[in-house]
Design a protein around this motif. Sequence first.
Motif, PDB file in Angstrom:
ATOM      1  N   ARG A   1      -2.826  -5.896  -6.203  1.00  0.00           N
ATOM      2  CA  ARG A   1      -3.311  -5.262  -4.855  1.00  0.00           C
ATOM      3  C   ARG A   1      -2.473  -3.934  -5.222  1.00  0.00           C
ATOM      4  O   ARG A   1      -3.287  -3.011  -4.326  1.00  0.00           O
ATOM      5  CB  ARG A   1      -3.339  -5.639  -3.757  1.00  0.00           C
TER       6      ARG A   1
ATOM      7  N   ASN B   1      -3.599  -1.319  -7.833  1.00  0.00           N
ATOM      8  CA  ASN B   1      -5.109  -1.291  -7.159  1.00  0.00           C
ATOM      9  C   ASN B   1      -4.160   0.089  -6.162  1.00  0.00           C
ATOM     10  O   ASN B   1      -5.361   0.992  -6.285  1.00  0.00           O
ATOM     11  CB  ASN B   1      -6.078  -1.967  -6.286  1.00  0.00           C
ATOM     12  N   ARG B   2      -3.877  -0.101  -5.491  1.00  0.00           N
ATOM     13  CA  ARG B   2      -3.173   0.989  -4.040  1.00  0.00           C
ATOM     14  C   ARG B   2      -2.673   1.975  -5.015  1.00  0.00           C
ATOM     15  O   ARG B   2      -3.034   3.251  -4.801  1.00  0.00           O
ATOM     16  CB  ARG B   2      -2.425   0.463  -3.600  1.00  0.00           C
TER      17      ARG B   2
ATOM     18  N   LEU C   1      -4.818   3.862  -7.132  1.00  0.00           N
ATOM     19  CA  LEU C   1      -6.259   4.214  -5.893  1.00  0.00           C
ATOM     20  C   LEU C   1      -5.439   6.378  -5.734  1.00  0.00           C
ATOM     21  O   LEU C   1      -6.412   7.378  -4.972  1.00  0.00           O
ATOM     22  CB  LEU C   1      -6.885   3.229  -5.153  1.00  0.00           C
ATOM     23  N   ALA C   2      -3.931   6.203  -5.047  1.00  0.00           N
ATOM     24  CA  ALA C   2      -3.721   7.194  -4.457  1.00  0.00           C
ATOM     25  C   ALA C   2      -3.567   7.761  -5.667  1.00  0.00           C
ATOM     26  O   ALA C   2      -3.757   9.336  -5.134  1.00  0.00           O
ATOM     27  CB  ALA C   2      -2.019   6.579  -4.526  1.00  0.00           C
TER      28      ALA C   2
END
Length: 601
Positions: free
Chosen positions: A253, A256-257, A260-261
Amino acid sequence: MRAYADSDYPANHKPDWKVIAGLWPYLAEFRGRVALSVAFLILAKLATVATPVALKYIVDYLDQGREGELLLWIPLVLVLAYGVLRFASTLFSELRDAVFARVAERAMRRVSLRVFRHLHNRELAFHLDRKTGGLARDIERGTTGISFLLRFTLFNIVPTLLEILMVAGVLLAAFNASYVFAILIAVAVYIVFSIVVTEWRTRFVREANARDNQSNSRAIDSLLNYETVKYFNNEQFEADLYDQDLEGWEQARLKNRLSLAALNTGQAFIIGVAMIVMMAMAVREVASGAITLGDFTMINAYLLQLFIPLNALGFVYREIRQSLVNVERLFGLLDEKPAVADAAEAPALVVDKGEVGFHHVYFAYRADRRILQDVDFSIPAGHTLAIVGASGAGKSTLARLLFRFFDVDKGYITIDGQDIREVSQDSLRAAIGVVPQDTVLFNDTLYRNLAYGRPEATEAEVHHAVRQAHLDDFIRSLPEGYDTKVGERGLKLSGGEKQRVAIARVLLKNPPLLILDEATSSLDSISEQAILGALNEVSRQRTTLVIAHRLSTVRDADTILVMDHGQIVESGGHGELLAQNGYYARLWLQQQHSDEEEERT
């Protein structure tokens, strides 16, 4: 296409965009609603694109009015038109969503029901291998993904592209082509960047999903085996294993974060540069007198209006990419054909007498481990045949094959001369009642669990079955009686109580054929004698196959077959087998000694 397990679904696997085409049947059911939704979509976008034009005329009129006479009613009409257009844009968008809501919700309902039925149609081997927690997550994400794809593909990507074309057309007609080129270049760079980065980060999303499935499966498996965990004081051990899975999920995760940023930052940078370039072009033209202040306002409004949904388009593409993965897994699950399936146009089983025959049957769960070898016997109509032998001899496998949880590798099984592979599974199983060794109940009331044998049965019929199974005294002793909750998997009842419930359910079903798979294994000696009386009543007038470990329960059987290593080694009545002084006689003596030891203890 096949459904990948969590462990073997490759992180770099690219979703199949053809999955979207598989959604058409769910749209086709409501063609009228889809067409009306598209019409509202177009009207909403026309109103959206027209709004900045009204704003331009308001600004231009007010700007010109500073140098001459200003008629108040003209800007008021323009402001009214501006407000109506903005309201129309929202109104048509909401009408579009309201009309389409039935389509999306019905699609989720249809798919959920289809998956549910498909899973019940799968063979026993599939359910023995499955991870319930991970499977539940796949179904949940897949059905949600279908709704997302239907809504956002049709109502976000298509409208955004339509709006880009409309705005480009307006700018080309009202101004020079440089604005159109600037917009198209910005959109192209934005889309390419979003696709490339999203493809890169999809592996992190996959990994997070796999870890989520793994941790959820671990949690459910541990909670279902709550008593076993307690028996061995392994609460901390289970917590540590669960935390290891959660740690993997946490790391996935986090990746993933962070990815995404990076994606959001890059998209914002592209939009910012495009806004600077185009606004600089507009400022220069206003200063030179090439365009009016209203034109400048209109260009600014279009840029804001265009890049806001374009920014959302990046989010939608990411989500569509993930939804494709989830839906692909779901459709992959549906594409897996059951290993045990009905023959084409299979007729219903017709039970006339109830004679059962196993004809030179061979079977193996795995190719390298043969379970049954040339098993050949028949059960005359209305007779009781018992199968005995050591654990692992293949006794319960015979029951599973008769119920057609598996198909034989060689040979065939008949009921009244009909090969069970040639009749429908539904009719076959309707004709057979099973009292299993391990009775699992639903987390519901005792009455509902009893009535499950025949849901349409009357209350009087349920009570009669309860009396036959000698369960009525126990139910009367419960404060809530038939309304007592039995807990998950029936954990609030003892083994013997669950066994009686299983017997009562079969009595309620009232089938012509009966399988008793160690049906008294959870009972004490006193209870066993009471239940054996009930089972003998049930077996009367029925063809019965009894799987037994405790030989004392099958002494009254018409025929006893003795199995060893998947083969029938002896057959006959109880007295006849004892007289042979063979394998059965040795088993009998061993159990007699064990019973005597137990009584002395």
